[in-house]
Write a protein that holds these residues in place. Structure first.
Motif, mmCIF file in Angstrom:
data_model
loop_
_atom_site.group_PDB
_atom_site.id
_atom_site.type_symbol
_atom_site.label_atom_id
_atom_site.label_comp_id
_atom_site.label_asym_id
_atom_site.label_seq_id
_atom_site.Cartn_x
_atom_site.Cartn_y
_atom_site.Cartn_z
ATOM 1 N N VAL A 9 89.543 71.514 64.570
ATOM 2 C CA VAL A 9 90.433 70.720 63.724
ATOM 3 C C VAL A 9 90.845 69.470 64.493
ATOM 4 O O VAL A 9 91.352 69.553 65.617
ATOM 5 N N LEU A 10 90.636 68.305 63.885
ATOM 6 C CA LEU A 10 91.026 67.042 64.511
ATOM 7 C C LEU A 10 92.310 66.473 63.916
ATOM 8 O O LEU A 10 93.111 65.872 64.625
ATOM 9 N N SER A 11 92.501 66.654 62.626
ATOM 10 C CA SER A 11 93.730 66.173 61.988
ATOM 11 C C SER A 11 93.876 66.820 60.622
ATOM 12 O O SER A 11 92.902 67.325 60.050
ATOM 13 N N ALA A 12 95.099 66.805 60.113
ATOM 14 C CA ALA A 12 95.389 67.315 58.770
ATOM 15 C C ALA A 12 96.565 66.521 58.212
ATOM 16 O O ALA A 12 97.602 66.400 58.869
ATOM 17 N N SER A 19 98.722 70.874 49.369
ATOM 18 C CA SER A 19 97.370 70.761 49.920
ATOM 19 C C SER A 19 97.346 69.828 51.121
ATOM 20 O O SER A 19 98.339 69.176 51.446
ATOM 21 N N ALA A 20 96.193 69.764 51.785
ATOM 22 C CA ALA A 20 96.030 68.888 52.941
ATOM 23 C C ALA A 20 94.593 68.393 53.003
ATOM 24 O O ALA A 20 93.657 69.116 52.663
ATOM 25 N N ILE A 21 94.436 67.143 53.449
ATOM 26 C CA ILE A 21 93.121 66.597 53.761
ATOM 27 C C ILE A 21 92.877 66.880 55.244
ATOM 28 O O ILE A 21 93.623 66.407 56.100
ATOM 29 N N VAL A 22 91.851 67.664 55.531
ATOM 30 C CA VAL A 22 91.583 68.119 56.896
ATOM 31 C C VAL A 22 90.321 67.445 57.415
ATOM 32 O O VAL A 22 89.316 67.340 56.703
ATOM 33 N N HIS A 23 90.382 67.000 58.674
ATOM 34 C CA HIS A 23 89.223 66.433 59.352
ATOM 35 C C HIS A 23 88.771 67.436 60.414
ATOM 36 O O HIS A 23 89.567 67.829 61.281
ATOM 37 N N LEU A 24 87.504 67.824 60.348
ATOM 38 C CA LEU A 24 86.930 68.815 61.257
ATOM 39 C C LEU A 24 85.758 68.222 62.009
ATOM 40 O O LEU A 24 85.086 67.305 61.536
ATOM 41 N N TRP A 48 95.547 74.748 60.308
ATOM 42 C CA TRP A 48 94.938 73.420 60.460
ATOM 43 C C TRP A 48 95.667 72.557 61.474
ATOM 44 O O TRP A 48 95.877 71.374 61.258
ATOM 45 N N GLN A 49 96.056 73.128 62.595
ATOM 46 C CA GLN A 49 96.658 72.355 63.673
ATOM 47 C C GLN A 49 95.566 71.710 64.524
ATOM 48 O O GLN A 49 94.580 72.366 64.871
ATOM 49 N N PRO A 50 95.710 70.419 64.882
ATOM 50 C CA PRO A 50 94.714 69.772 65.733
ATOM 51 C C PRO A 50 94.494 70.559 67.031
ATOM 52 O O PRO A 50 95.446 70.988 67.678
ATOM 53 N N GLY A 51 93.229 70.738 67.381
ATOM 54 C CA GLY A 51 92.872 71.485 68.574
ATOM 55 C C GLY A 51 92.454 72.914 68.311
ATOM 56 O O GLY A 51 91.841 73.552 69.177
ATOM 57 N N ASN A 52 92.758 73.435 67.135
ATOM 58 C CA ASN A 52 92.377 74.814 66.808
ATOM 59 C C ASN A 52 90.879 74.926 66.549
ATOM 60 O O ASN A 52 90.273 74.031 65.941
#
Length: 249
Positions: A9-12, A19-24, A48-52
């Protein structure tokens, strides 16, 4: 269309009520975006925490669509470093740099694997993250530049051709320069910390500061500058924290 793969996960960012837009970042599919329904709710935020590292499933009617994301947690780096400010800053910086510089849906397996190892490294002992992981972070940034086509040439001195005693990098060409070959140009060159030449060298706080200045120059000029974007705020915060650490050394 559907795929399932390990992903970082890079960002959310929140989208709508819950809802959330998630960048993986995945090994095979590269940087990928998706909509996680419920991703901004309590359980979704934790996932969806960055780094997970997650096991992600993406589904869409067409390949070019945003698509829907679901997933399950594999390794929670974010929670492990939450109480260690410097480790958290390191994690936030690499996530923001990867998210802002990598082209979408273009595989970069080397970047993915190095980043996975980096998250595991700093989450093992967050209080010692700088001593254990700053050299790895800087080498990862150098690798990122290389994968994007802006790699530093540290093979030999651009002036003398020597392969030893490399101590500087030309900000114009990205080529290494030996101390003997620097001459009157030394004040205009960027210092090359030894950790870039020796993967067993953890570096010092001064090396980390100079390393961040070195990779940051080319990230700002090439990886982000070509798209008219500034360096991420998370990386600037890391620079300030390492600078404060170096000032007390």
């Amino acid at each position: 269309m559907e795929w399932e793969a390990p992903a970082l996960v890079l960002s959310a960012a929140p989208y709508g009520e819950s809802s959330a837009i998630v960048h993986l970042l995945t090994e095979e599919h590269g940087l990928f975006h998706g909509l996680s329904r419920g991703g901004a709710a309590r359980t979704g935020r934790a996932l969806w925490q960055p780094g997970n590292l997650v096991r992600a499933v993406w589904r869409g009617r067409l390949p070019e669509q945003l698509g829907n994301l679901s997933g399950e947690l594999v390794h929670g780096s974010a929670a492990r470093v939450m109480s260690a400010p410097l480790a958290l800053a390191m994690l936030a910086s690499v996530c923001a740099v990867a998210d802002g510089s990598l082209p979408e849906r273009e595989p970069h397996p080397r970047i993915f694997h190095l980043l996975t190892r980096f998250f595991a490294l700093i989450s093992l002992d967050p209080d010692m993250a700088a001593w254990n992981g700053m050299a790895a972070l800087l080498r990862w940034e150098a690798c990122l530049l290389s994968d994007l086509g802006y790699g530093l040439d540290l093979s030999a001195c651009a002036v003398t051709g020597a392969t030893e005693g490399l101590a500087w990098v030309s900000p114009r060409t990205g080529r290494a320069v030996s101390d003997a070959g620097a001459g009157a140009w030394r004040p205009r060159l960027l210092r090359l910390p030894p950790l870039f030449m020796d993967e067993t060298d953890p570096g010092t706080s001064i090396d980390w500061q100079d390393g961040l200045r070195l990779t940051g120059y080319f990230l700002a000029r090439d990886a982000f500058g070509q798209h008219h974007r500034p360096l991420p705020a998370a990386r600037l915060r890391l620079v300030d924290m390492i600078g404060a650490l170096a000032a007390t050394a």
